[in-house]
Design a protein around this motif. Structure first.
Motif, PDB file in Angstrom:
ATOM      1  N   UNK A   1     164.468  52.017  25.558  1.00 25.58           N
ATOM      2  CA  UNK A   1     163.512  51.202  26.301  1.00 25.58           C
ATOM      3  C   UNK A   1     162.817  50.223  25.355  1.00 25.58           C
ATOM      4  N   UNK A   2     162.679  48.964  25.768  1.00 28.96           N
ATOM      5  CA  UNK A   2     162.088  47.959  24.883  1.00 28.96           C
ATOM      6  C   UNK A   2     160.634  48.232  24.510  1.00 28.96           C
ATOM      7  N   UNK A   3     159.963  49.138  25.213  1.00 29.69           N
ATOM      8  CA  UNK A   3     158.575  49.461  24.859  1.00 29.69           C
ATOM      9  C   UNK A   3     158.497  50.297  23.587  1.00 29.69           C
ATOM     10  N   UNK A   4     159.640  50.815  23.114  1.00 29.66           N
ATOM     11  CA  UNK A   4     159.664  51.676  21.935  1.00 29.66           C
ATOM     12  C   UNK A   4     160.126  50.894  20.713  1.00 29.66           C
ATOM     13  N   UNK A   5     159.706  51.346  19.547  1.00 26.44           N
ATOM     14  CA  UNK A   5     160.167  50.721  18.307  1.00 26.44           C
ATOM     15  C   UNK A   5     161.619  51.112  18.053  1.00 26.44           C
ATOM     16  N   UNK A   6     162.360  50.328  17.258  1.00 20.82           N
ATOM     17  CA  UNK A   6     163.766  50.662  16.994  1.00 20.82           C
ATOM     18  C   UNK A   6     163.967  52.061  16.430  1.00 20.82           C
ATOM     19  N   UNK A   7     163.109  52.480  15.491  1.00 17.58           N
ATOM     20  CA  UNK A   7     163.253  53.817  14.912  1.00 17.58           C
ATOM     21  C   UNK A   7     163.005  54.894  15.961  1.00 17.58           C
ATOM     22  N   UNK A   8     162.006  54.684  16.809  1.00 19.80           N
ATOM     23  CA  UNK A   8     161.706  55.657  17.865  1.00 19.80           C
ATOM     24  C   UNK A   8     162.820  55.683  18.901  1.00 19.80           C
ATOM     25  N   UNK A   9     163.394  54.532  19.222  1.00 18.18           N
ATOM     26  CA  UNK A   9     164.539  54.490  20.128  1.00 18.18           C
ATOM     27  C   UNK A   9     165.682  55.338  19.581  1.00 18.18           C
ATOM     28  N   UNK A  10     165.941  55.191  18.282  1.00 15.26           N
ATOM     29  CA  UNK A  10     167.021  55.961  17.665  1.00 15.26           C
ATOM     30  C   UNK A  10     166.715  57.454  17.710  1.00 15.26           C
ATOM     31  N   UNK A  11     165.477  57.826  17.400  1.00 12.78           N
ATOM     32  CA  UNK A  11     165.101  59.237  17.406  1.00 12.78           C
ATOM     33  C   UNK A  11     165.221  59.844  18.796  1.00 12.78           C
ATOM     34  N   UNK A  12     164.752  59.120  19.805  1.00 14.98           N
ATOM     35  CA  UNK A  12     164.815  59.640  21.171  1.00 14.98           C
ATOM     36  C   UNK A  12     166.259  59.734  21.649  1.00 14.98           C
ATOM     37  N   UNK A  13     167.097  58.780  21.258  1.00 12.29           N
ATOM     38  CA  UNK A  13     168.513  58.835  21.625  1.00 12.29           C
ATOM     39  C   UNK A  13     169.184  60.049  20.994  1.00 12.29           C
ATOM     40  N   UNK A  14     168.893  60.297  19.728  1.00 12.91           N
ATOM     41  CA  UNK A  14     169.468  61.464  19.059  1.00 12.91           C
ATOM     42  C   UNK A  14     169.006  62.758  19.708  1.00 12.91           C
TER      43      UNK A  14
ATOM     44  N   UNK B   1     155.680  64.266  16.865  1.00 14.24           N
ATOM     45  CA  UNK B   1     154.656  63.397  17.450  1.00 14.24           C
ATOM     46  C   UNK B   1     155.267  62.085  17.930  1.00 14.24           C
ATOM     47  N   UNK B   2     156.165  61.514  17.145  1.00 16.20           N
ATOM     48  CA  UNK B   2     156.796  60.257  17.536  1.00 16.20           C
ATOM     49  C   UNK B   2     157.594  60.415  18.831  1.00 16.20           C
ATOM     50  N   UNK B   3     158.357  61.490  18.901  1.00 17.26           N
ATOM     51  CA  UNK B   3     159.173  61.715  20.094  1.00 17.26           C
ATOM     52  C   UNK B   3     158.281  61.989  21.296  1.00 17.26           C
ATOM     53  N   UNK B   4     157.219  62.740  21.081  1.00 15.77           N
ATOM     54  CA  UNK B   4     156.290  63.032  22.178  1.00 15.77           C
ATOM     55  C   UNK B   4     155.639  61.758  22.694  1.00 15.77           C
ATOM     56  N   UNK B   5     155.205  60.876  21.771  1.00 20.34           N
ATOM     57  CA  UNK B   5     154.607  59.606  22.187  1.00 20.34           C
ATOM     58  C   UNK B   5     155.617  58.730  22.909  1.00 20.34           C
ATOM     59  N   UNK B   6     156.862  58.777  22.446  1.00 18.60           N
ATOM     60  CA  UNK B   6     157.905  57.976  23.092  1.00 18.60           C
ATOM     61  C   UNK B   6     158.113  58.435  24.528  1.00 18.60           C
ATOM     62  N   UNK B   7     158.148  59.732  24.742  1.00 22.66           N
ATOM     63  CA  UNK B   7     158.310  60.258  26.098  1.00 22.66           C
ATOM     64  C   UNK B   7     157.142  59.846  26.984  1.00 22.66           C
ATOM     65  N   UNK B   8     155.961  59.848  26.417  1.00 20.40           N
ATOM     66  CA  UNK B   8     154.783  59.447  27.197  1.00 20.40           C
ATOM     67  C   UNK B   8     154.872  57.977  27.599  1.00 20.40           C
ATOM     68  N   UNK B   9     155.378  57.145  26.690  1.00 21.18           N
ATOM     69  CA  UNK B   9     155.433  55.704  26.966  1.00 21.18           C
ATOM     70  C   UNK B   9     156.448  55.363  28.048  1.00 21.18           C
TER      71      UNK B   9
END
Length: 411
Positions: free
Chosen positions: A121-134, A158-166
């Protein structure tokens, strides 16, 4: 979960531990996609899927693999989700669930591609996108992802949790046709980032992470199954295969980094090279040209050269020149400088390199390339200092050792 005899696999069909892990990893994103589409609440659905995977890992080795593993996992995960929603008195969500005890219908569609788009999702940073995809599509644990990105597990959690919230309110659906191309580029960039982090670890004691490159290739294959006609998806897969094929030759007997020109090409993976070349050859004539196809074409020129001296550097220069039109940027210019130096001499390469000094002066690779070109030009003192500067700037221990050794040889 209790199964009827007809749902159980025969003992000969029971999977070993490694086979079972592969089977579950392949089904996990499909099961998560089904639940998110039905119920929303990415967080709760992922927890339910993890519980279902754990149940399968415990039960299937003794009870046998069900005839439809995905349907079994969906059923168990749905019931876990029902229990969770009941405990939280989420009435508005319970109305969407199946009747308790009733077998959910067998899923007939694969929403994995939709899950890819959601994680990228474009609301996430590239690193967070990669982490959530993994995490969601790749099935890696938070600890594994944290290790891949060299951060503490708590930080990654924490990063993954914030990504899910976003993305909690994001619709679980493919983007509109007008948006899909741009969103697909995000998905491909995430996969490219995962592969690159595995192929050249940005920090730490290991030069590469074979588990990450393998996962990136597996996930890119999954996207291509969903979009077989897309040239850039095929191009990215070809690029990964042609690049990963060189991995066995990148380290010497003592663990030292071996540059491309000095690698034993007989150690390259011929099957991967063949697959990548065939894929690229079939794609280039029919698909609109894009940056991943061009990068794959460059990798193919290297892969098909019998030796470093026989590399068609003029063709590589032409491909980098074309790539700059699609993807202008300092790293493409840096790579083009190396190719130009091979064709026209190191002075021309150094001139091109100087044009991106301001953008890349803090990056160790700029100094490493400059050192190499200065060495080719016969400027041993300048090359030695540039190698040392590159070594100071990289966080990769194998690269530090290689660059320091190169500097010491010029004394």
């Amino acid at each position: 979960m209790t199964q009827s005899p007809g749902d159980r696999a025969a003992p000969s069909d029971r999977a070993g531990s490694g086979e079972l892990e592969d089977l579950l990893r392949a089904h996990a994103p499909q099961v998560l996609s089904v639940l998110v589409r039905r119920h929303g609440q990415f967080d709760a659905c992922e927890d339910a899927v993890q519980e279902a995977l754990l149940a399968a890992f415990r039960q299937w080795p003794t009870e046998g693999v069900p005839e439809s593993p995905r349907a079994w996992l969906v059923s168990v995960a749905s019931r876990r989700l029902t229990d969770a929603f009941r405990s939280e008195s989420a009435r508005q969500r319970r109305e969407l669930l199946s009747v308790p005890g009733e077998q959910p219908p067998v899923p007939t569609t694969d929403d994995t591609l939709t899950l890819f788009f959601l994680c990228a999702h474009p609301a996430l940073s590239p690193t967070t996108q990669a982490a959530l995809t993994l995490r969601a599509v790749g099935g890696l644990t938070t600890a594994e992802i944290a290790a891949a990105f060299l951060v503490p597990e708590a930080t990654m959690a924490q990063r993954i949790s914030r990504a899910k919230s976003r993305i909690r309110g994001a619709a679980f659906e493919l983007p509109l046709e007008t948006e899909r191309s741009a969103r697909l580029q995000v998905v491909l960039r995430v996969l490219y980032l995962i592969f690159n982090e595995g192929y050249v670890a940005t920090a730490g004691s290991s030069l590469h992470r074979a588990d990450l490159t393998a996962e990136a290739i597996r996930l890119t294959r999954a996207v291509r199954e969903q979009m077989p006609a897309d040239g850039e998806v095929a191009g990215l897969l070809a690029l990964m295969l042609l690049t990963e094929a060189r991995r066995p030759a990148r380290l010497g007997a003592d663990g030292e980094l071996v540059p491309l020109a000095e690698q034993d090409r007989l150690s390259w993976d011929g099957a991967m090279i063949s697959e990548g070349v065939v894929l690229l050859t079939a794609t280039l004539p029919v698909a609109p040209l894009g940056p991943y196809q061009l990068q794959a074409a460059i990798a193919a020129v290297h892969a098909e050269a019998p030796s470093a001296d026989e590399t068609d550097w003029k063709q590589i220069v032409a491909l980098y020149t074309l790539l700059q039109r699609f993807e202008p940027g300092p790293m493409v210019t840096l790579n083009r400088a190396v190719a130009v130096a091979q064709v026209n001499g190191p002075s021309d390469g150094l001139a091109i390199l100087e044009s991106v000094r301001a953008e890349l002066d803090r990056h160790h690779r700029w100094h490493a390339v400059r050192a190499h070109l200065l060495e080719l030009a016969g400027d041993a003192p300048g090359a030695r200092e540039a190698y040392r500067e590159a070594a100071r700037r990289t966080l990769s221990l194998p690269e530090q050792r290689y660059l320091t050794t190169r500097a010491s040889r010029l004394l």
